[in-house]
Design a protein around this motif. Structure first.
Motif: not given
Length: 376
Positions: A284-294
């Motif tokens: 995943l792109p970094q911003q989506w990886d972080q959002l899904f992590g949250w």
């Protein structure tokens, strides 16, 4: 505006000096009545004329600076005090008449200009009209005085110029007020963001710490080795939470989906909830990886805290992440809580959607974050 205090920054020395010069430079046009006073044959007339003109000049500058300081501080000009100041200014100008003769009418230019800067529009217009007609009336009433048409023109010109100055000052005041409000809102938003981040970070970590500590207490008399292992994990979680807080304060807090999935397995196991977690994490792109992590962090925290569930399912796809359980359903966690508010705001930055509600299969809670169509 100083964001640390919420107060306007002090005006620099350069602008303070500029303000004094702006008020004083126009006093040059009092040279005519001053020359008349200095050439009076009677000493007392010279003294009265010069003293009155000096007092008039000082009063005009102080009155202008007083009003200017109020405007810079975004405070209204008291109309009563402004009227009193103008009357006093007019009286001092009139008092110069024994030494200046008909040239005292030049002081009306400053009275009219000050009125425009100090008074409401209707009152200032009335003062300007009176100052403009006074030279014409006095030429008719006082023998030997000629009609001062130059004074009339000067009154009108100075009033028009001061009107432009006052409008500019008003717009500057409104702009400063808007800047202060923007700054205040920025501070409030930053505080709210920090509060949400700390809630998201510490809420999850402390929940797991509490569960593991409770589990260790129950195991202490049954399985000391496992209890010691749980205590060691509590210590590790506490250190991780402390590091996360430091990272958040330092504004470089990062969340990864893989790390949150691993943490979810540990938290669910400690809470005695069966975990069905995706084993493969898509690229995943970094911003989506972080959002899904949250999303995983918030969903698992709610499951552990509120659901009373026996099983939690976490599914990750390239366009969405879902956290569901078989517990008491969506009415238990508060959809307006800090965690979900923070998650929605993060999703909004990427035009993603957050869905909270009952599982399609029946009882239980479902949290879903999915990307918009054009990002899939």
């Amino acid at each position: 505006m100083d964001l640390s205090t919420g107060q306007p920054r002090p005006v620099s020395r350069h602008w303070r000096v500029t303000g004094w010069l702006l008020a004083a430079v126009w006093l040059f046009f009092l040279n005519v009545p001053l020359a008349t006073a200095l050439h009076q044959p009677a000493p007392w007339r010279r003294l009265v004329g010069v003293a009155a003109l000096v007092a008039f000049s000082v009063g005009y500058v102080l009155l202008f600076q007083w009003a200017r300081k109020l405007r810079q501080s975004l405070l209204p000009i008291p109309v009563g005090r402004a009227r009193a100041g103008l009357l006093l200014l007019f009286a001092v100008g009139l008092a110069s008449m024994p030494g200046t003769g008909g040239d005292w009418l030049a002081t009306l230019v400053y009275v009219a200009a000050a009125a425009v800067f100090l008074l409401p529009l209707g009152e200032s217009l009335a003062v300007v009209v009176l100052c403009a007609v006074t030279p014409v009336l006095t030429s008719e009433l006082v023998a030997g005085w000629e009609a001062e048409h130059g004074i009339v023109f000067a009154v009108l010109l100075a009033s028009f110029a001061m009107f432009g100055v006052s409008q500019l000052a008003q717009r500057n005041s409104e702009l400063r007020a808007a800047q202060q409000e923007i700054g205040r809102l920025a501070v409030a938003e930053e505080r709210a963001r920090a509060a949400r981040d700390l809630h998201d970070i510490l809420g999850h970590s402390l929940t797991v710490v509490a569960i593991k500590a409770e589990l260790a207490g129950r195991l202490l008399d049954v399985d000391r080795e496992r209890a010691a292992a749980e205590i060691a994990e509590v210590e590790a979680l506490a250190r991780t939470a402390l590091a996360d807080v430091r990272q958040t304060v330092g504004a470089y807090r990062e969340v990864s989906l893989a790390a949150e999935l691993a943490g979810a397995r540990s938290a669910l196991a400690a809470a005695g909830i069966a975990a069905d977690v995706s084993t493969e994490v898509p690229e995943l792109p970094q911003q989506w990886d972080q959002l899904f992590g949250w999303a995983v962090r918030e969903g698992v925290t709610n499951v552990v805290r509120h659901s009373g569930a026996r099983c939690c399912v976490i599914r990750v796809r390239p366009d969405r992440v879902e956290v569901s359980d078989d517990g008491r359903g969506p009415s238990t966690p508060d959809p307006s809580g800090h965690g979900l508010v923070g998650l929605r705001e993060r999703a909004r930055r990427l035009d993603a959607a957050v869905t909270v509600g009952k599982r399609p299969e029946g009882d239980g809670f479902l949290l879903r974050v999915h990307a918009p169509e054009d990002a899939r």
